[in-house]
Write a protein that holds these residues in place. Structure first.
Motif, PDB file in Angstrom:
ATOM      1  N   MET A  35       4.132  12.288  -6.453  1.00  0.00           N
ATOM      2  CA  MET A  35       3.093  11.716  -5.597  1.00  0.00           C
ATOM      3  C   MET A  35       3.604  11.557  -4.168  1.00  0.00           C
ATOM      4  O   MET A  35       4.807  11.534  -3.937  1.00  0.00           O
ATOM      5  CB  MET A  35       2.599  10.373  -6.135  1.00  0.00           C
ATOM      6  N   LEU A  37       3.468   9.119  -0.695  1.00  0.00           N
ATOM      7  CA  LEU A  37       3.237   7.742  -0.270  1.00  0.00           C
ATOM      8  C   LEU A  37       3.020   7.757   1.235  1.00  0.00           C
ATOM      9  O   LEU A  37       3.924   8.119   1.990  1.00  0.00           O
ATOM     10  CB  LEU A  37       4.450   6.859  -0.581  1.00  0.00           C
ATOM     11  N   LEU A  41      -0.890   1.007  -0.232  1.00  0.00           N
ATOM     12  CA  LEU A  41      -1.496   1.118  -1.566  1.00  0.00           C
ATOM     13  C   LEU A  41      -0.788   2.175  -2.406  1.00  0.00           C
ATOM     14  O   LEU A  41      -0.593   1.988  -3.605  1.00  0.00           O
ATOM     15  CB  LEU A  41      -2.986   1.425  -1.443  1.00  0.00           C
ATOM     16  N   ASP A  42      -0.387   3.298  -1.787  1.00  0.00           N
ATOM     17  CA  ASP A  42       0.390   4.310  -2.512  1.00  0.00           C
ATOM     18  C   ASP A  42       1.705   3.715  -2.995  1.00  0.00           C
ATOM     19  O   ASP A  42       2.129   3.941  -4.124  1.00  0.00           O
ATOM     20  CB  ASP A  42       0.712   5.509  -1.607  1.00  0.00           C
ATOM     21  N   TRP A  43       2.351   2.957  -2.118  1.00  0.00           N
ATOM     22  CA  TRP A  43       3.635   2.350  -2.457  1.00  0.00           C
ATOM     23  C   TRP A  43       3.468   1.377  -3.634  1.00  0.00           C
ATOM     24  O   TRP A  43       4.262   1.386  -4.566  1.00  0.00           O
ATOM     25  CB  TRP A  43       4.208   1.647  -1.223  1.00  0.00           C
ATOM     26  N   VAL A  44       2.439   0.548  -3.612  1.00  0.00           N
ATOM     27  CA  VAL A  44       2.184  -0.404  -4.692  1.00  0.00           C
ATOM     28  C   VAL A  44       1.929   0.347  -6.000  1.00  0.00           C
ATOM     29  O   VAL A  44       2.426  -0.037  -7.067  1.00  0.00           O
ATOM     30  CB  VAL A  44       1.013  -1.348  -4.343  1.00  0.00           C
ATOM     31  N   THR A  45       1.175   1.444  -5.935  1.00  0.00           N
ATOM     32  CA  THR A  45       0.908   2.257  -7.126  1.00  0.00           C
ATOM     33  C   THR A  45       2.207   2.765  -7.735  1.00  0.00           C
ATOM     34  O   THR A  45       2.427   2.669  -8.942  1.00  0.00           O
ATOM     35  CB  THR A  45      -0.013   3.437  -6.777  1.00  0.00           C
ATOM     36  N   MET A  46       3.096   3.303  -6.903  1.00  0.00           N
ATOM     37  CA  MET A  46       4.370   3.808  -7.399  1.00  0.00           C
ATOM     38  C   MET A  46       5.208   2.672  -7.990  1.00  0.00           C
ATOM     39  O   MET A  46       5.766   2.806  -9.075  1.00  0.00           O
ATOM     40  CB  MET A  46       5.160   4.501  -6.298  1.00  0.00           C
ATOM     41  N   GLN A  47       5.292   1.548  -7.290  1.00  0.00           N
ATOM     42  CA  GLN A  47       6.085   0.419  -7.772  1.00  0.00           C
ATOM     43  C   GLN A  47       5.591  -0.089  -9.124  1.00  0.00           C
ATOM     44  O   GLN A  47       6.391  -0.449  -9.989  1.00  0.00           O
ATOM     45  CB  GLN A  47       6.060  -0.733  -6.760  1.00  0.00           C
ATOM     46  N   ASN A  48       4.272  -0.117  -9.314  1.00  0.00           N
ATOM     47  CA  ASN A  48       3.708  -0.610 -10.574  1.00  0.00           C
ATOM     48  C   ASN A  48       3.866   0.387 -11.713  1.00  0.00           C
ATOM     49  O   ASN A  48       3.969  -0.003 -12.876  1.00  0.00           O
ATOM     50  CB  ASN A  48       2.239  -0.976 -10.402  1.00  0.00           C
ATOM     51  N   ALA A  49       3.895   1.682 -11.396  1.00  0.00           N
ATOM     52  CA  ALA A  49       3.946   2.705 -12.437  1.00  0.00           C
ATOM     53  C   ALA A  49       5.361   3.102 -12.821  1.00  0.00           C
ATOM     54  O   ALA A  49       5.582   3.654 -13.897  1.00  0.00           O
ATOM     55  CB  ALA A  49       3.184   3.947 -11.970  1.00  0.00           C
TER      56      ALA A  49
END
Length: 167
Positions: A35, A37, A41-49
Motif C-alpha cells: 500500500m 501512505l 488515514l493511510d498511516w492509521v490503516t497500516m498501523q491497525n492492520a
C-alpha cells in the motif's frame, strides 16, 4: 463528521512493501507493493492492520502473499526502492538492530520508527526502514534496518535513534 484525507497529508509519500526469500536470480521479484501512505488515514490503516511482533516472534505463524511466505516488510519514502541499486540508496548505509525480541518489543520498536519517519521526525538522509524475520538456532528473531543515504552519517543516525523512547 467526515474526514478529508487531503487535509491531513504526510510530509512525504511512503510505500509499504512485503518481502519474501529471494530466488537468487533477482532481488526485484522478492518484494511486493502492499500500500501507499500519503495521508494520516493511510498511516492509521497500516498501523491497525500490521503488527509484526506476533508473527516475527513465533515459529507457528507466518504471513503469506500470493502463495509466498513473507519474511519482511519495508517502508520507503518517495518511490525509493528497498534495494542498493536504487540511486538514492547508492553508497548509503544502514543502522541495524537484531535480537530475539518478544511480540510487544517488536511491535513497539517498529511502531516508534514508523511514527518518527512518517511524521518527518527523522533527518532527510533517512530513506526508509525494514523489518525482517531471522532465525538464530531455530529461534525466531527480528532485524530492523534504518536505510540512509550517503548524505548522512552513522553517528548522527544512531544519535537520532537513541533519542526514541523505546530504542
Amino acid at each position: 463528521m467526515e474526514v478529508n484525507p487531503k487535509d491531513h497529508l504526510l510530509p512525504d509519500s511512503w510505500t509499504f512493501r512485503a518481502h519474501c526469500e529471494s530466488d537468487g536470480k533477482s532481488y526485484k521479484v522478492s518484494y511486493f507493493h502492499v500500500m501507499d501512505l500519503n495521508n494520516v488515514l493511510d498511516w492509521v490503516t497500516m498501523q491497525n492492520a500490521f503488527n509484526p511482533g506476533k508473527v516475527f516472534s513465533s515459529t507457528n505463524l507466518q504471513y503469506t502473499l500470493q502463495g509466498r511466505v513473507i519474511n519482511g516488510f519495508s517502508l520507503f519514502k518517495n518511490d525509493i526502492r528497498p534495494e542498493w541499486e536504487d540511486e538514492h540508496n547508492k553508497d548509503g548505509f544502514t543502522c541495524s538492530l537484531r535480537g530475539n525480541f518478544g511480540e510487544t518489543s517488536i511491535n513497539t520498536l517498529w511502531n516508534d520508527l514508523v511514527v518518527e519517519i512518517v511524521r518527518g521526525g527523522m533527518e532527510e538522509h533517512v530513506l526508509g526502514i525494514q523489518i525482517t524475520q531471522k532465525y538464530t538456532r531455530k529461534v525466531p528473531s527480528a532485524k530492523i534496518d534504518v536505510w540512509c543515504s550517503k548524505k548522512g552519517s552513522a553517528d548522527e543516525t544512531l544519535s537520532l535513534l537513541n533519542k526514541l523512547q523505546h530504542t
